[in-house]
Design a protein around this motif. Structure first.
Motif, mmCIF file in Angstrom:
data_model
loop_
_atom_site.group_PDB
_atom_site.id
_atom_site.type_symbol
_atom_site.label_atom_id
_atom_site.label_comp_id
_atom_site.label_asym_id
_atom_site.label_seq_id
_atom_site.Cartn_x
_atom_site.Cartn_y
_atom_site.Cartn_z
ATOM 1 N N GLY A 12 0.819 -1.208 0.000
ATOM 2 C CA GLY A 12 0.000 0.000 0.000
ATOM 3 C C GLY A 12 0.848 1.251 0.000
ATOM 4 N N ALA A 13 1.909 1.267 0.824
ATOM 5 C CA ALA A 13 2.810 2.424 0.865
ATOM 6 C C ALA A 13 3.490 2.632 -0.478
ATOM 7 N N LEU A 14 3.831 1.505 -1.136
ATOM 8 C CA LEU A 14 4.461 1.614 -2.453
ATOM 9 C C LEU A 14 3.500 2.225 -3.465
ATOM 10 N N TRP A 18 -12.922 13.314 -0.519
ATOM 11 C CA TRP A 18 -13.898 12.277 -0.126
ATOM 12 C C TRP A 18 -13.668 11.020 -0.952
ATOM 13 N N CYS A 19 -13.440 11.192 -2.246
ATOM 14 C CA CYS A 19 -13.134 10.041 -3.108
ATOM 15 C C CYS A 19 -11.888 9.322 -2.607
ATOM 16 N N LEU A 20 -10.870 10.096 -2.237
ATOM 17 C CA LEU A 20 -9.632 9.506 -1.725
ATOM 18 C C LEU A 20 -9.900 8.664 -0.477
ATOM 19 N N GLY A 21 -10.764 9.174 0.407
ATOM 20 C CA GLY A 21 -11.080 8.425 1.620
ATOM 21 C C GLY A 21 -11.729 7.092 1.319
ATOM 22 N N HIS A 39 -10.599 1.089 0.874
ATOM 23 C CA HIS A 39 -10.663 -0.173 0.136
ATOM 24 C C HIS A 39 -9.296 -0.559 -0.419
ATOM 25 N N ARG A 40 -8.264 0.156 0.035
ATOM 26 C CA ARG A 40 -6.875 -0.095 -0.345
ATOM 27 C C ARG A 40 -6.650 0.043 -1.847
ATOM 28 N N ARG A 41 -7.343 0.995 -2.457
ATOM 29 C CA ARG A 41 -7.125 1.376 -3.857
ATOM 30 C C ARG A 41 -6.340 2.688 -3.834
ATOM 31 N N PHE A 42 -5.047 2.595 -3.637
ATOM 32 C CA PHE A 42 -4.242 3.776 -3.340
ATOM 33 C C PHE A 42 -3.778 4.545 -4.582
ATOM 34 N N LEU A 43 -3.464 3.839 -5.639
ATOM 35 C CA LEU A 43 -2.762 4.473 -6.757
ATOM 36 C C LEU A 43 -3.571 5.589 -7.405
ATOM 37 N N LEU A 44 -4.837 5.307 -7.742
ATOM 38 C CA LEU A 44 -5.639 6.293 -8.467
ATOM 39 C C LEU A 44 -5.836 7.575 -7.677
ATOM 40 N N SER A 45 -6.147 7.442 -6.387
ATOM 41 C CA SER A 45 -6.458 8.632 -5.594
ATOM 42 C C SER A 45 -5.270 9.576 -5.474
ATOM 43 N N ILE A 81 -11.703 8.032 7.387
ATOM 44 C CA ILE A 81 -11.106 6.728 7.076
ATOM 45 C C ILE A 81 -11.117 5.768 8.267
ATOM 46 N N PRO A 82 -10.719 6.185 9.488
ATOM 47 C CA PRO A 82 -10.745 5.212 10.590
ATOM 48 C C PRO A 82 -12.120 4.588 10.813
ATOM 49 N N VAL A 83 -13.180 5.394 10.708
ATOM 50 C CA VAL A 83 -14.533 4.877 10.935
ATOM 51 C C VAL A 83 -14.993 4.040 9.747
ATOM 52 N N TYR A 84 -14.854 4.565 8.554
ATOM 53 C CA TYR A 84 -15.310 3.857 7.345
ATOM 54 C C TYR A 84 -14.520 2.562 7.141
ATOM 55 N N ALA A 85 -13.183 2.630 7.317
ATOM 56 C CA ALA A 85 -12.346 1.435 7.143
ATOM 57 C C ALA A 85 -12.697 0.371 8.181
ATOM 58 N N SER A 86 -13.028 0.804 9.391
ATOM 59 C CA SER A 86 -13.422 -0.149 10.432
ATOM 60 C C SER A 86 -14.716 -0.875 10.043
#
Length: 539
Positions: free
Chosen positions: A9-11, A147-150, A155-161, A68-73
């Protein structure tokens, strides 16, 4: 969640940020070519600060830490319907707030200009007001983009955001290239319209992926769901905290405008360079860790152990990349800034001045980058107030010390007034260290001791300083062979290299610097260097 997934994810975050920062550097180079450090450049940079307040206040930083903390949880608990309800409510509430703030801000733009740039008068002030009113609606779209980024990050879709800002940069670059032949003031206006188009593109390019993830997009203003109320409760302290942090940025801009238009625009260029390692390493690692840390479960001792392990891994990664960045800015800052900006109206003297500002910025570069990871850990623990308190301390220190160092100290030392810009960047860095130490000590009392081992820091600093010394030798050898002495407007003399392209100079200096640093890391068995070695050998 496994550390390998977080590393991936960091990558991905790093890749996205790299693409957007690379596009941003191209944008700044084109901007420097057409504007240099002119009055129009200062007006545009100052004007951009005010709408950016909206983006930073309601956008990525605050929204990521509260949403993110609430939604990801909820996603981690497989409560997809609840997550969908929360996402729709947050979008609706955010849209309402943004519309109200944008409308009021356009009305009160003249007041904001007088506050953020008190040194602006007449034509410069009027141009800045016009630019702010054009840019504000576009910045509102960037808040919705956050908001889109969040959603995507959870959902761990990092690249596009994180790559989406490429479209924002492309629109600005297009406006500069198309209208580059017009007058400076008119070009600034066209560039502002290009910026608004870029904001729309950045939002729209993420929406198709977001709609696939939340299934039913029905924005609402309902706060009936408990998780929505939890986000709102977290949002308040974060909003104040980000506001406090933004005050620090506006203080820098205000003091810069009191020095000169040239100092103000140069500070903006310096920030562009300074934020590259902060974003690539601090933001990438922190953004990837926040959803993972938010989903940590078990007894308090088990959660603390998970968080400590993640923080320590993240800090080691940050230190490996940021420490050589500090040394590079300190001793090779003219090479870096010349390669990126020295073209058209941006002269060798502007390059030299920008290097001085980067020297000051190196004071707090490591603290700022590591501090992002500690703040993310507090957010994962649903604690938004502690980072707020320490941010207030940092801003207070910056406000007091930066004024004296920027406006008063140069006269006391007999230096040109524009050297006060170095005082701004240096005192901001000093305050960042105070904030970092407060965050670390407080978190250590809560979850246990964290940090980079002293032995690792000695190896990293030794490697970076050694390669920096070699880079310095290469730089001055090239300057003695290809350059000649120029006299600056302050009467000082310096070596310039007009017969050697700044880009060629950067390649001749920075490539050996990077390779030697990696070589030292491999020699000292630094884990991050060994990972890079294995990846290179696999190819």
């Amino acid at each position: 969640m496994s550390s390998s997934k977080t590393s991936k994810g960091a990558l991905l975050v790093g890749m996205g940020i790299f693409l957007s920062r690379f596009a941003g550097l191209i944008r700044e180079r084109v901007f420097a070519h057409y504007f240099g450090n002119s009055i129009a450049a200062a007006a545009f940079k100052a004007a951009l600060r005010i709408p950016n307040f909206l983006q930073n206040l309601f956008g990525e930083g605050v929204l990521s830490a509260s949403f993110i903390p609430v939604y990801a949880s909820l996603i981690g608990q497989k409560k997809d319907k609840d997550a969908e309800t929360v996402a729709n409510a947050v979008f609706g509430l955010l849209l309402l707030m943004v519309a109200l703030v944008v409308g009021l801000s356009i009305v009160f733009t003249p007041v904001f200009i007088d506050m953020i740039a008190p040194g602006f008068h007449d034509e410069t002030r009027n141009l800045a007001i016009t630019l702010v009113r054009i840019i504000f609606p576009g910045t509102g779209l960037l808040v919705l983009s956050a908001w889109c980024l969040g959603i995507l990050n959870s959902h761990r879709r990092f690249l596009l955001s994180y790559a989406a800002p490429v479209f924002w940069n492309a629109a600005i670059i297009g406006a500069l290239l198309i209208f580059g032949g017009t007058s400076q003031d008119q070009l600034a206006i066209y560039t502002a319209y290009g910026l608004v188009v870029g904001c729309l593109l950045q939002f729209l390019v993420q929406m198709p992926s977001v709609l696939k993830l939340i299934h039913s997009f029905k924005p609402s203003l309902s706060v009936a769901h408990q998780s929505v109320r939890q986000i709102i409760r977290s949002f308040g302290p974060l909003l104040v905290g980000r506001g406090v942090v933004q005050v620090s940025a506006y203080i820098d801009t205000a003091y810069g405008s009191l020095i000169s238009e040239r100092a103000l625009s140069a500070l903006a260029y310096a920030q562009t360079l300074y934020l590259i390692p902060v974003s690539l390493f601090g933001m990438a690692i922190s953004a990837a860790e926040l959803p993972a840390m938010s989903q940590a479960s078990g007894t308090p001792e088990e959660v603390a152990q998970i968080l400590r392990a993640r923080i320590n891994d993240g800090l080691r990664n940050i230190a490996f990349f940021v420490i050589p960045s500090v040394v590079a800015f300190l001793v090779l800052g003219d090479v870096v800034s010349g390669a990126l900006f020295q073209t058209g109206r941006f002269t060798p003297e502007d390059t030299r001045y920008l290097w001085y500002l980067l020297m000051g910025a190196t004071v707090g570069l490591l603290a700022t980058t590591m501090g992002r990871l500690y703040s993310s850990t507090f957010y994962a623990l649903k604690d938004t107030k502690t980072p707020l308190y320490f941010a207030m301390v940092r801003v207070a220190l910056t406000a007091i010390s930066a004024y004296w160092c920027a406006v008063k100290l140069p006269g006391v030392l007999g230096l040109p007034q524009e050297m006060g810009g170095v005082g701004i960047t240096a005192t901001t860095g000093f305050s960042a260290w105070i904030e970092f130490l407060l965050l670390r000590s407080t978190l250590s009392r809560r979850i246990g001791k964290t940090g980079v081992p002293r032995s690792s820091l000695i190896k990293l600093w030794g490697s970076a300083l050694g390669t920096g010394a070699i880079g310095l030798v290469i730089k001055y050898a090239l300057a003695l062979h290809y350059g000649f002495v120029l006299t600056s407007q302050w009467g000082g003399k310096f070596l310039a290299m007009p017969f050697l392209s700044p880009v060629i100079t950067a390649l001749a200096v920075l490539v050996p610097f990077s390779l030697l640093y990696l070589g030292f890391g491999i020699f000292f068995n630094i884990p991050e260097a060994l990972v890079i070695k294995r990846k290179i050998l696999k190819r």
